[in-house]
Design a protein around this motif. Structure first.
Motif, mmCIF file in Angstrom:
data_model
loop_
_atom_site.group_PDB
_atom_site.id
_atom_site.type_symbol
_atom_site.label_atom_id
_atom_site.label_comp_id
_atom_site.label_asym_id
_atom_site.label_seq_id
_atom_site.Cartn_x
_atom_site.Cartn_y
_atom_site.Cartn_z
ATOM 1 N N ARG A 147 11.155 -6.223 -6.885
ATOM 2 C CA ARG A 147 10.981 -4.884 -6.324
ATOM 3 C C ARG A 147 10.602 -4.961 -4.842
ATOM 4 O O ARG A 147 11.144 -4.231 -4.006
ATOM 5 C CB ARG A 147 9.891 -4.161 -7.103
ATOM 6 N N GLU A 148 9.697 -5.854 -4.523
ATOM 7 C CA GLU A 148 9.259 -5.985 -3.127
ATOM 8 C C GLU A 148 10.409 -6.470 -2.257
ATOM 9 O O GLU A 148 10.622 -5.984 -1.148
ATOM 10 C CB GLU A 148 8.078 -6.970 -3.060
ATOM 11 N N GLN B 145 15.105 -4.179 2.082
ATOM 12 C CA GLN B 145 16.473 -3.770 2.452
ATOM 13 C C GLN B 145 17.035 -4.592 3.609
ATOM 14 O O GLN B 145 17.493 -4.059 4.614
ATOM 15 C CB GLN B 145 16.484 -2.291 2.840
ATOM 16 N N CYS C 129 12.149 -2.078 -12.423
ATOM 17 C CA CYS C 129 11.139 -2.570 -11.485
ATOM 18 C C CYS C 129 10.106 -1.500 -11.168
ATOM 19 O O CYS C 129 8.905 -1.753 -11.181
ATOM 20 C CB CYS C 129 11.786 -2.933 -10.145
ATOM 21 N N ASP C 130 10.611 -0.312 -10.857
ATOM 22 C CA ASP C 130 9.709 0.766 -10.456
ATOM 23 C C ASP C 130 8.825 1.196 -11.618
ATOM 24 O O ASP C 130 7.645 1.471 -11.444
ATOM 25 C CB ASP C 130 10.523 1.965 -9.943
ATOM 26 N N HIS D 290 4.140 -8.426 3.446
ATOM 27 C CA HIS D 290 4.025 -7.496 2.333
ATOM 28 C C HIS D 290 3.224 -8.146 1.204
ATOM 29 O O HIS D 290 3.594 -9.222 0.747
ATOM 30 C CB HIS D 290 5.406 -7.097 1.838
ATOM 31 N N SER E 75 23.333 0.195 -4.473
ATOM 32 C CA SER E 75 22.301 0.951 -5.173
ATOM 33 C C SER E 75 22.880 1.587 -6.433
ATOM 34 O O SER E 75 22.181 1.785 -7.413
ATOM 35 C CB SER E 75 21.698 2.007 -4.246
ATOM 36 N N ARG F 220 13.561 -6.024 -2.770
ATOM 37 C CA ARG F 220 14.514 -4.914 -2.611
ATOM 38 C C ARG F 220 14.042 -3.920 -1.559
ATOM 39 O O ARG F 220 14.832 -3.412 -0.767
ATOM 40 C CB ARG F 220 14.694 -4.182 -3.940
ATOM 41 N N THR F 221 12.739 -3.650 -1.574
ATOM 42 C CA THR F 221 12.162 -2.682 -0.632
ATOM 43 C C THR F 221 12.468 -3.062 0.813
ATOM 44 O O THR F 221 12.608 -2.197 1.678
ATOM 45 C CB THR F 221 10.623 -2.631 -0.823
#
Lengths: 297, 297
Positions: free
Chosen positions: A267-268, A273, A19-20, A184, A9, A270-271
């Motif tokens: 981004r998705e 994890q 991304c965010d 997702h 991170s 990464r979410t």
């Protein structure tokens, strides 16, 4: 694991924020007004086309790595569903080629939804959608989707208003159940201007290698532009939920649309994890078995 | 059209010859003996890894162009079916990622055949294969195939000998009928050595990011190596036909296998000699309609 994550991170701090920021800029939230979105804009991109391409390339290995982790967890892990909508010529095919095409084809389940067949029409509108949902570990991609059932179906009066009116809540319930199952959902609308559409249609009728993409019916649809924008406005606002948000991606610049969808996908991923799944065997024992089998051979 | 073609064939003379030379070197013809093929060899490659990669990149745009032409002719035009076989760890997944992955995912129909389900077993062995054939305009890709029904089925006695013995001619008849329908078949066997397999299996049990690819049962299969090679020898020679030839691709070097399969695919695409489909509308009329619709908007 915790150690690996904190290291990661830290290293990825900058692109993570990008991304965010893109997601925040493009998400459909309260008070959203489609007519206020400039299709030629490039939110959160610091630069021009070459910078967008460079930033996309920079994280393409990370997308590949995270996708492989998701695929490795198939059977028990999550899936992703990317829904792509947009007017004719908005660049859906380009997203398939240049964003989805960067991912290992073994991990992609792509479905293009056309006008429903007779069989599909004999079932509820979500039937064919459910059948196309990605399995655990996969990235499902919808080129058009169940949203056509509240877009063209509404604009063209394909079903009575009582029917399409109840579909918004049916869609929200379906998407809630789908995310509950571990899928997702990312929904993107590629937003182009009518002028840009005219330019792209003109190109299709001017180049023999583009003729096949042209359908005279597209010009008839074009006459209904305001009605489609209105239908999109309603669908976007009624069906942008916490579990399955809508993103409106300015798409007059194809390179911006690809850049944005790439980062929403990243981004998705990464979410999630995700770690590599643990061994369901004893590595030491197996190493010996392999060595022994070699000696035999 | 004739003019365009002659210009093209002149320009592409060198790589065209390379495709043909690779095909000629790898095709299974009379007197073929699998045990005489060196899995570490690199037939018709003038150079090493970096040369293979460079040659593959050189014609990747051409593959994309020809594939789009085929896709543009969907509905009436041909399709291609690429069958990929090989022992465990032979690099089938790498072919999917690095050769198939270069093509627009919208034009790919990829199927991975696992051990047949109960439902599949209740049908003839070619039933699930037929259901997975590519539609006109598509490149179908089989990761394993109906050949498992004369490979593992034979080696593991999954069916009586009378059953697998008649499958060779059933396969030939099926493939003849498939090509008659306009589906061009390319069959490749990725050929690795037992030593290379041991090396790759050892890597899988040594790296946590590879654990998920490892199955202890692979070592049991490995004990049957000679029986599998024999079953391959029979399948390759009985089922390499003019309409659906087998190619044995030395695969101890992954980069060579990718280079070779890329060129076999390119060669097949070239053979189709496809043009863009003609307009089914009047370009001049449509240009005016588009311009008029813009003025209205």
């Amino acid at each position: 694991m915790a150690k690996g994550k904190s290291k990661k991170s830290k290293k990825k701090k900058q692109p993570g924020e990008l991304c965010d920021r893109i997601a925040e800029a493009l998400v459909v939230a309260e008070g959203f007004d489609l007519s206020q979105v400039d299709p030629a804009s490039t939110p959160q991109l610091d630069g021009k086309e070459k910078d967008a391409v460079k930033l996309q390339e920079k994280s393409s290995d990370e997308v590949a790595d995270l996708q492989e982790r998701m695929y490795a967890n198939k059977g028990t892990g999550p899936a992703i569903l990317l829904v792509v909508q947009g007017m004719d010529t908005s660049g859906k095919g380009g997203i398939m080629r240049h964003v989805v095409g960067q991912v290992d084809p073994q991990g992609i389940h792509l479905t293009s939804f056309k006008a429903p067949t007779k069989e599909e029409l004999s079932h509820p509108f979500l039937w064919r959608i459910r059948n196309a949902l990605p399995a655990s570990g996969m990235i499902g991609v919808f080129d058009r989707s169940h949203y056509e059932d509240v877009l063209i179906a509404r604009v063209r009066n394909l079903v009575p208003p009582t029917t399409w009116k109840r579909r918004y809540s049916q869609i929200n319930a379906f998407e809630q159940a789908t995310t509950d199952r571990g899928i997702h959902i990312i929904k993107v609308m590629l937003h182009i201007s009518p002028d840009e559409q005219a330019r792209r249609l003109t190109e299709r009728v001017s180049r023999p290698d583009k003729y096949w993409k042209y359908n005279p019916g597209d010009v008839d649809e074009r006459a209904l532009w305001p009605a489609y924008q209105e239908a999109y406005q309603v669908a976007l606002t009624k069906c942008s939920t916490d579990v399955a948000p809508w993103y409106v991606v300015p798409a007059d610049n194809k390179w911006y649309a690809r850049f944005a969808v790439h980062h929403l996908l990243l981004r998705e991923l990464r979410t999630l994890q995700l770690d590599w799944p643990p061994a369901d065997f004893d590595p030491k024992v197996e190493k010996k078995r392999i060595a022994a089998s070699l000696a035999e051979g």
